[in-house]
Design a protein around this motif. Structure first.
Motif, PDB file in Angstrom:
ATOM      1  N   GLN A  31       0.831  -1.198   0.000  1.00 24.61           N
ATOM      2  CA  GLN A  31       0.000   0.000   0.000  1.00 24.61           C
ATOM      3  C   GLN A  31       0.869   1.253   0.000  1.00 24.61           C
ATOM      4  O   GLN A  31       1.833   1.361   0.752  1.00 24.61           O
ATOM      5  N   GLU A  32       0.541   2.189  -0.877  1.00 24.20           N
ATOM      6  CA  GLU A  32       1.288   3.435  -0.972  1.00 24.20           C
ATOM      7  C   GLU A  32       0.932   4.352   0.208  1.00 24.20           C
ATOM      8  O   GLU A  32      -0.145   4.216   0.811  1.00 24.20           O
ATOM      9  N   PRO A  33       1.824   5.280   0.554  1.00 19.34           N
ATOM     10  CA  PRO A  33       1.516   6.219   1.643  1.00 19.34           C
ATOM     11  C   PRO A  33       0.215   6.975   1.372  1.00 19.34           C
ATOM     12  O   PRO A  33       0.010   7.499   0.272  1.00 19.34           O
ATOM     13  N   PRO A  37      -7.421   2.254   1.641  1.00 15.96           N
ATOM     14  CA  PRO A  37      -7.372   0.783   1.664  1.00 15.96           C
ATOM     15  C   PRO A  37      -8.226   0.140   0.575  1.00 15.96           C
ATOM     16  O   PRO A  37      -7.814  -0.850  -0.041  1.00 15.96           O
ATOM     17  N   ASP A  38      -9.425   0.690   0.336  1.00 19.58           N
ATOM     18  CA  ASP A  38     -10.268   0.119  -0.722  1.00 19.58           C
ATOM     19  C   ASP A  38      -9.642   0.316  -2.098  1.00 19.58           C
ATOM     20  O   ASP A  38      -9.691  -0.574  -2.954  1.00 19.58           O
ATOM     21  N   ALA A  39      -9.038   1.489  -2.313  1.00 20.38           N
ATOM     22  CA  ALA A  39      -8.363   1.736  -3.592  1.00 20.38           C
ATOM     23  C   ALA A  39      -7.168   0.801  -3.757  1.00 20.38           C
ATOM     24  O   ALA A  39      -6.885   0.323  -4.868  1.00 20.38           O
ATOM     25  N   HIS A  40      -6.469   0.522  -2.653  1.00 22.08           N
ATOM     26  CA  HIS A  40      -5.340  -0.405  -2.702  1.00 22.08           C
ATOM     27  C   HIS A  40      -5.789  -1.798  -3.117  1.00 22.08           C
ATOM     28  O   HIS A  40      -5.171  -2.452  -3.970  1.00 22.08           O
ATOM     29  N   LEU A  41      -6.876  -2.268  -2.532  1.00 23.40           N
ATOM     30  CA  LEU A  41      -7.381  -3.601  -2.882  1.00 23.40           C
ATOM     31  C   LEU A  41      -7.855  -3.646  -4.331  1.00 23.40           C
ATOM     32  O   LEU A  41      -7.683  -4.662  -5.013  1.00 23.40           O
ATOM     33  N   ARG A  42      -8.463  -2.558  -4.804  1.00 22.61           N
ATOM     34  CA  ARG A  42      -8.857  -2.526  -6.219  1.00 22.61           C
ATOM     35  C   ARG A  42      -7.639  -2.623  -7.122  1.00 22.61           C
ATOM     36  O   ARG A  42      -7.656  -3.314  -8.150  1.00 22.61           O
ATOM     37  N   ARG A  43      -6.573  -1.935  -6.740  1.00 23.48           N
ATOM     38  CA  ARG A  43      -5.332  -2.000  -7.526  1.00 23.48           C
ATOM     39  C   ARG A  43      -4.767  -3.427  -7.530  1.00 23.48           C
ATOM     40  O   ARG A  43      -4.283  -3.909  -8.555  1.00 23.48           O
ATOM     41  N   VAL A  44      -4.850  -4.090  -6.380  1.00 25.19           N
ATOM     42  CA  VAL A  44      -4.343  -5.463  -6.281  1.00 25.19           C
ATOM     43  C   VAL A  44      -5.135  -6.401  -7.177  1.00 25.19           C
ATOM     44  O   VAL A  44      -4.562  -7.189  -7.947  1.00 25.19           O
ATOM     45  N   TYR A  45      -6.458  -6.307  -7.125  1.00 26.09           N
ATOM     46  CA  TYR A  45      -7.282  -7.261  -7.859  1.00 26.09           C
ATOM     47  C   TYR A  45      -7.469  -6.904  -9.326  1.00 26.09           C
ATOM     48  O   TYR A  45      -8.094  -7.657 -10.067  1.00 26.09           O
ATOM     49  N   HIS A  46      -6.905  -5.794  -9.732  1.00 24.26           N
ATOM     50  CA  HIS A  46      -6.812  -5.499 -11.163  1.00 24.26           C
ATOM     51  C   HIS A  46      -5.495  -6.006 -11.747  1.00 24.26           C
ATOM     52  O   HIS A  46      -5.326  -6.023 -12.969  1.00 24.26           O
ATOM     53  N   ALA A  47      -4.570  -6.403 -10.887  1.00 23.52           N
ATOM     54  CA  ALA A  47      -3.229  -6.797 -11.334  1.00 23.52           C
ATOM     55  C   ALA A  47      -3.198  -8.269 -11.731  1.00 23.52           C
ATOM     56  O   ALA A  47      -3.877  -9.109 -11.128  1.00 23.52           O
ATOM     57  N   VAL A  48      -2.421  -8.568 -12.729  1.00 15.90           N
ATOM     58  CA  VAL A  48      -2.170  -9.948 -13.161  1.00 15.90           C
ATOM     59  C   VAL A  48      -0.664 -10.104 -13.387  1.00 15.90           C
ATOM     60  O   VAL A  48       0.033  -9.132 -13.680  1.00 15.90           O
ATOM     61  N   ALA A 270       0.741  -3.259 -13.033  1.00 18.01           N
ATOM     62  CA  ALA A 270      -0.373  -2.997 -12.115  1.00 18.01           C
ATOM     63  C   ALA A 270      -0.582  -1.505 -11.919  1.00 18.01           C
ATOM     64  O   ALA A 270      -1.732  -1.024 -11.881  1.00 18.01           O
ATOM     65  N   ASP A 271       0.516  -0.761 -11.790  1.00 17.17           N
ATOM     66  CA  ASP A 271       0.405   0.696 -11.647  1.00 17.17           C
ATOM     67  C   ASP A 271      -0.239   1.323 -12.877  1.00 17.17           C
ATOM     68  O   ASP A 271      -1.127   2.182 -12.768  1.00 17.17           O
ATOM     69  N   LEU A 272       0.218   0.893 -14.058  1.00 20.36           N
ATOM     70  CA  LEU A 272      -0.330   1.459 -15.287  1.00 20.36           C
ATOM     71  C   LEU A 272      -1.799   1.090 -15.459  1.00 20.36           C
ATOM     72  O   LEU A 272      -2.632   1.939 -15.828  1.00 20.36           O
ATOM     73  N   SER A 273      -2.121  -0.162 -15.162  1.00 16.60           N
ATOM     74  CA  SER A 273      -3.507  -0.611 -15.305  1.00 16.60           C
ATOM     75  C   SER A 273      -4.430   0.166 -14.369  1.00 16.60           C
ATOM     76  O   SER A 273      -5.527   0.591 -14.767  1.00 16.60           O
ATOM     77  N   HIS A 274      -3.980   0.369 -13.142  1.00 17.34           N
ATOM     78  CA  HIS A 274      -4.810   1.113 -12.186  1.00 17.34           C
ATOM     79  C   HIS A 274      -4.923   2.579 -12.602  1.00 17.34           C
ATOM     80  O   HIS A 274      -5.999   3.185 -12.477  1.00 17.34           O
ATOM     81  N   SER A 275      -3.842   3.157 -13.092  1.00 18.35           N
ATOM     82  CA  SER A 275      -3.884   4.552 -13.545  1.00 18.35           C
ATOM     83  C   SER A 275      -4.862   4.723 -14.698  1.00 18.35           C
ATOM     84  O   SER A 275      -5.646   5.679 -14.729  1.00 18.35           O
ATOM     85  N   LEU A 276      -4.832   3.781 -15.641  1.00 15.73           N
ATOM     86  CA  LEU A 276      -5.756   3.852 -16.767  1.00 15.73           C
ATOM     87  C   LEU A 276      -7.194   3.670 -16.311  1.00 15.73           C
ATOM     88  O   LEU A 276      -8.120   4.293 -16.839  1.00 15.73           O
ATOM     89  N   HIS A 277      -7.379   2.787 -15.329  1.00 17.64           N
ATOM     90  CA  HIS A 277      -8.726   2.563 -14.805  1.00 17.64           C
ATOM     91  C   HIS A 277      -9.294   3.841 -14.179  1.00 17.64           C
ATOM     92  O   HIS A 277     -10.468   4.164 -14.371  1.00 17.64           O
ATOM     93  N   VAL A 278      -8.451   4.545 -13.438  1.00 20.87           N
ATOM     94  CA  VAL A 278      -8.911   5.768 -12.767  1.00 20.87           C
ATOM     95  C   VAL A 278      -9.055   6.916 -13.767  1.00 20.87           C
ATOM     96  O   VAL A 278     -10.041   7.669 -13.746  1.00 20.87           O
ATOM     97  N   ALA A 279      -8.074   7.051 -14.657  1.00 18.50           N
ATOM     98  CA  ALA A 279      -8.043   8.219 -15.536  1.00 18.50           C
ATOM     99  C   ALA A 279      -8.892   8.053 -16.791  1.00 18.50           C
ATOM    100  O   ALA A 279      -9.053   9.012 -17.555  1.00 18.50           O
ATOM    101  N   SER A 280      -9.428   6.857 -17.020  1.00 18.27           N
ATOM    102  CA  SER A 280     -10.206   6.658 -18.243  1.00 18.27           C
ATOM    103  C   SER A 280     -11.556   7.364 -18.185  1.00 18.27           C
ATOM    104  O   SER A 280     -12.202   7.556 -19.213  1.00 18.27           O
ATOM    105  N   GLN A 281     -12.014   7.712 -16.968  1.00 19.33           N
ATOM    106  CA  GLN A 281     -13.278   8.433 -16.825  1.00 19.33           C
ATOM    107  C   GLN A 281     -13.005   9.924 -16.646  1.00 19.33           C
ATOM    108  O   GLN A 281     -12.427  10.333 -15.634  1.00 19.33           O
ATOM    109  N   PRO A 282     -13.370  10.749 -17.597  1.00 19.97           N
ATOM    110  CA  PRO A 282     -13.119  12.195 -17.456  1.00 19.97           C
ATOM    111  C   PRO A 282     -13.950  12.787 -16.312  1.00 19.97           C
ATOM    112  O   PRO A 282     -15.008  12.269 -15.945  1.00 19.97           O
ATOM    113  N   VAL A 283     -13.464  13.883 -15.746  1.00 22.24           N
ATOM    114  CA  VAL A 283     -14.113  14.556 -14.620  1.00 22.24           C
ATOM    115  C   VAL A 283     -14.845  15.794 -15.124  1.00 22.24           C
ATOM    116  O   VAL A 283     -14.260  16.625 -15.839  1.00 22.24           O
TER     117      VAL A 283
END
Length: 459
Positions: A31-33, A37-48, A270-283
């Motif tokens: 887990q990053e500083p 915790p929920d975001a951390h688990l999402r990052r984990v379970y998106h990783a392969v 995993a970092d790239l996949s999670h970044s794309l998952h978060v950033a793929s939805q515009p704000v």
């Protein structure tokens, strides 16, 4: 063994793959500083975890064993005993043929540095005579032993490394019936010594059942539940296959650097996949609007009515170039794994190539493949020798092809050999041999083919 086990952790990770990654995410994907915790688990379970290292080992084994293992007689111009021709179709008593078993040993050896084959024979205590033994069709069998299963070993003199090994301890997991339909897994330690063996289990089983206390117990709470002799084999019937030998029963995984890169690749992916998952939805940004509890519904069928002032509404999204650096780094890791792996598996050239260039480009890969191939051949030979001692039948010679070249003869090369034969420059036997090695012809008996063609000409 303890020192070797530290080097096996990365190998365990890449073999376990995604399942291992998710079980051990606190170590591999911490887990990053200030990360939620929920975001951390999402990052984990998106990783392969991509199976780069395992695929290299599997493809290397396929190259080493791309041609069938050949058994020949020790006597010149003699046939192999039919017993071995039948026995090699089921070498472990579970229906595994010799080539399939050898592939399993080879992959394990390449991944962990070495692997072993235990040659065992069914318990003869309840067999009254030789006739009953033959009626039961008792036969020796191979048991594959991973490097991790070998808990330790002992020499006559521990100070001198030249002394032979007199004891090997192997960790085993066996399944036993429990109740009418259940099964349970029990751990036991097999202790092999010259000409004999013993099996130890903990005094209390996992279910709390007290084992027979009348049998010998050592200081660690283990009791001996079985013992016997390995006669007529008076040594330890264990044959070792090394891929990167350091000492007797000591090795280093040759693919360890690739395993580390494989893990780093998984982390960055995993970092790239999670970044794309978060950033793929515009704000959606509403400029000039005060915070309100009213919900804004977004749809292609809806619009936002803005007051006639400086208010504005627009989407914010990251530039696609923001992820280029991560993707470039991941690509570099893949190229490093490719270059560190067996070059034959990734850059096999099917076009024209000079002999010198081909020889230089294959030096490293052929050396590794050749080392494993020679070790596999010698260990299988030793295993067959142990099996032969059990049954009293002369063992055959085990031969593994050293031809790791995947290039086959093309049409022009085949025509050149045919023209040389027609011009009388080479014999028919050599022509057929070259076509067979070039995988133009199937696995045929050259002598029979020559005899058949001569017979047809005479008719």
């Amino acid at each position: 063994v303890l020192e070797m086990s530290r080097q096996w952790n990365p190998i365990d990770a890449v073999i376990g793959g995604t399942a291992y990654l998710r079980r051990n995410y606190e170590e591999l994907l911490p887990q990053e500083p200030r990360e939620d915790p929920d975001a951390h688990l999402r990052r984990v379970y998106h990783a392969v975890m991509s199976p780069f290292t395992v695929r290299i080992a599997e493809q290397a084994a396929s190259l080493i064993l791309r041609k069938q293992i050949n058994l020949t007689s020790r006597t010149e111009d003699a046939e192999v005993d039919p017993y071995w021709e039948d026995w090699k179709e089921n070498v472990d008593g579970l229906g595994t043929d010799l080539d399939t078993y050898a592939r399993r040993v080879t992959i394990s050896s390449i991944l962990y540095g070495h692997a072993a084959t235990l040659v065992d024979y069914p318990n003869m205590q309840n067999v009254p005579n030789l006739q009953v033994e033959r009626e039961l069709n008792l036969r020796p069998y191979f048991v594959h032993v991973d490097a991790k299963q070998i808990l330790g070993f002992r020499r006559i003199n521990e100070i001198s490394q030249n002394q032979p090994i007199t004891q090997v301890r192997i960790n085993e997991l066996v399944s036993e019936a429990q109740g009418a339909f259940g099964d349970k897994v029990v751990r036991q330690i097999r202790v092999l010594e010259r000409g004999r063996f013993a099996i130890y289990r903990q005094r209390f089983s996992s279910g709390g059942r007290n084992l027979d206390r009348t049998q010998e117990s050592n200081e660690g709470g283990w009791i001996r539940i079985a013992e016997g002799e390995t006669q007529p084999v008076d040594t330890i019937p264990l044959a070792i296959t090394y891929s990167n030998k350091v000492g007797e029963l000591i090795s280093k995984p040759p693919l360890l650097p690739i395993a580390y890169l494989n893990i780093l690749h998984t982390q960055r992916q995993a970092d790239l996949s999670h970044s794309l998952h978060v950033a793929s939805q515009p704000v959606l940004v509403l400029k000039g609007w005060s915070d309100t509890e009213n919900t804004i519904g977004l749809s292609v069928n809806k619009a936002i009515l803005l007051p006639p002032d400086n208010s504005d509404a627009f989407y914010v999204e990251p530039a696609s170039s923001a992820f280029d650096a991560q993707q470039s780094f991941i690509t570099q890791l893949e190229e490093q794994m490719s270059s560190l792996g067996i070059s034959t598996l990734f850059a096999q050239k099917m076009g024209s190539e000079t002999a010198a260039s081909k020889r230089l480009s294959r030096t490293d890969s052929d050396s590794l493949l050749s080392i494993v191939s020679k070790n596999l051949e010698s260990s299988l030979q030793l295993a067959f020798d142990y099996a032969a001692e059990y049954v009293g039948i002369e063992s055959p010679l085990v031969q593994i092809s050293r031809d790791f070249d995947l290039q086959t003869l093309d049409g022009n090369q085949t025509n050149s050999y045919l023209q040389m034969w027609l011009n009388g420059a080479i014999s028919q036997e050599l022509l057929l041999q070259m076509l067979k090695e070039g995988e133009v012809l199937p696995s045929v008996d050259i002598d029979e083919e020559v005899e058949a063609t001569q017979h047809e000409k005479e008719m």
